[in-house]
Write an enzyme that holds these catalytic residues in place. Sequence first.
Site, PDB file in Angstrom:
ATOM      1  N   ASP A   1      -2.731  -2.565  -2.318  1.00  0.00           N
ATOM      2  CA  ASP A   1      -2.348  -1.403  -3.344  1.00  0.00           C
ATOM      3  C   ASP A   1      -3.100  -0.089  -3.152  1.00  0.00           C
ATOM      4  O   ASP A   1      -3.124   0.737  -3.980  1.00  0.00           O
ATOM      5  CB  ASP A   1      -2.492  -1.993  -4.834  1.00  0.00           C
TER       6      ASP A   1
ATOM      7  N   CYS B   1       0.901  -1.217   0.183  1.00  0.00           N
ATOM      8  CA  CYS B   1       0.132   0.052   0.033  1.00  0.00           C
ATOM      9  C   CYS B   1       0.904   1.181  -0.057  1.00  0.00           C
ATOM     10  O   CYS B   1       2.166   1.127   0.233  1.00  0.00           O
ATOM     11  CB  CYS B   1      -1.074  -0.019   1.214  1.00  0.00           C
TER      12      CYS B   1
HETATM   13  C1  0GY Z   1       1.323   0.214  -7.785  1.00  0.00           C
HETATM   14  C2  0GY Z   1       0.960   0.351  -9.160  1.00  0.00           C
HETATM   15  C3  0GY Z   1       1.343   1.632  -9.965  1.00  0.00           C
HETATM   16  C4  0GY Z   1       2.232   2.628  -9.300  1.00  0.00           C
HETATM   17  C5  0GY Z   1       3.153   2.814  -8.395  1.00  0.00           C
HETATM   18  O1  0GY Z   1       4.983   3.691  -7.182  1.00  0.00           O
HETATM   19  C6  0GY Z   1       3.973   3.977  -8.290  1.00  0.00           C
HETATM   20  O2  0GY Z   1       3.518   4.989  -8.702  1.00  0.00           O
HETATM   21  O3  0GY Z   1       3.537   1.568  -7.846  1.00  0.00           O
HETATM   22  C7  0GY Z   1       0.853   1.740 -11.355  1.00  0.00           C
HETATM   23  O4  0GY Z   1       0.704   2.694 -11.691  1.00  0.00           O
HETATM   24  O5  0GY Z   1       0.806   0.441 -11.691  1.00  0.00           O
HETATM   25  O6  0GY Z   1       1.769  -0.907  -7.295  1.00  0.00           O
HETATM   26  O7  0GY Z   1       0.720   0.976  -6.940  1.00  0.00           O
END
Ligand code: 0GY
Length: 316
Positions: A264, A39
């Site tokens: 997430d 998360c």
């Molecule tokens: C996730 C996935 C995404 C983004 C990030 O750090 C982040 O910006 O992890 C995504 O956009 O696929 O795991 O949160």
Amino acid sequence: MAHGDTTGGFTKTEGWLDWYDGPSTPAFRMPEGAVDAHCHVFGPGAEFPYAPERKYTPCDASADQLFALRDHLGVDRNVIVQATCHGADNRALVDALRRSEGRARGVATVRRDVTAEQLADLHEAGVRGVRFNFVKRLVDRVPTDSLAGIVEKIAPLGWHVVIYFEAEDLPELYDFFSSIPTDVVVDHMGRPDVTKAPDGEEFGLFLRFMRENPNVWTKVSCPERLSVRGPRALVGERHAYTDVVPFARRVVEEFPDRVLWGTDWPHPNLTDHMPDDGLLVDYIPQVATTADLQRKLLVDNPHRLYWADSDTTEGA
Ligand code: 0GY
């Protein structure tokens, strides 16, 4: 939850979907000590500004809001992963860790020139890993020799490396990933294309990667991101994202001691729908079908990876 186009003085990315603040109560009861191992916190931007090099500007999502969700879902602890919108500025993450009173650990983003003193401070706050991101829409690619330099610095602390990549990029990255000597945790099962077969070539390569590298773990997270079918319940009214189930169940059953689960939250960059986190909890018994598998996924594995140095018979 922020409403409107701005968030902490920043203008949100056009079309940004805010996290859903009315999650249902899950039918699945979490085992005691359950961990949400993926998360994020976003800002708040007014206090912890978003990084100039970010590729998106999200809706604020504070530590207090994360902890309220934790309590609502029956989760005991969190692993907060530094989001790319904060770059290598880990202040929002560290603040959340400190305010969790030992109930959260962190995965940070650091640059190659990070000092031993900075790493020691992060460790003291609860950081136990670094994240390397290879998803092109999120970050500019960092050369692998720089990343190898970071691994050399974090390995003595007993930290691990979290890697985020798309399935189509695994062939190119396979040798680099296999060379990492610490534990390695793959986000979202390496993002398989779930319209392909779980026993097909693409997911087969990911399974081979896990088989050949006993230091590799994975999060069976993000069905809402991987699903093509979406949250429609096909089997029972709380069984959503069923097209992702065969992939996650296969991983949980073959590698029961190297899997983690996470919400997430607050679900960055989703464009078609914003999930009900209660339904994401009810996804768990679809992929971990026995109490033994559920305890490993939710309790034993994350505690071993993140709280091994502090868990006692009395608790953390
Ligand atoms: C996730 C996935 C995404 C983004 C990030 O750090 C982040 O910006 O992890 C995504 O956009 O696929 O795991 O949160």
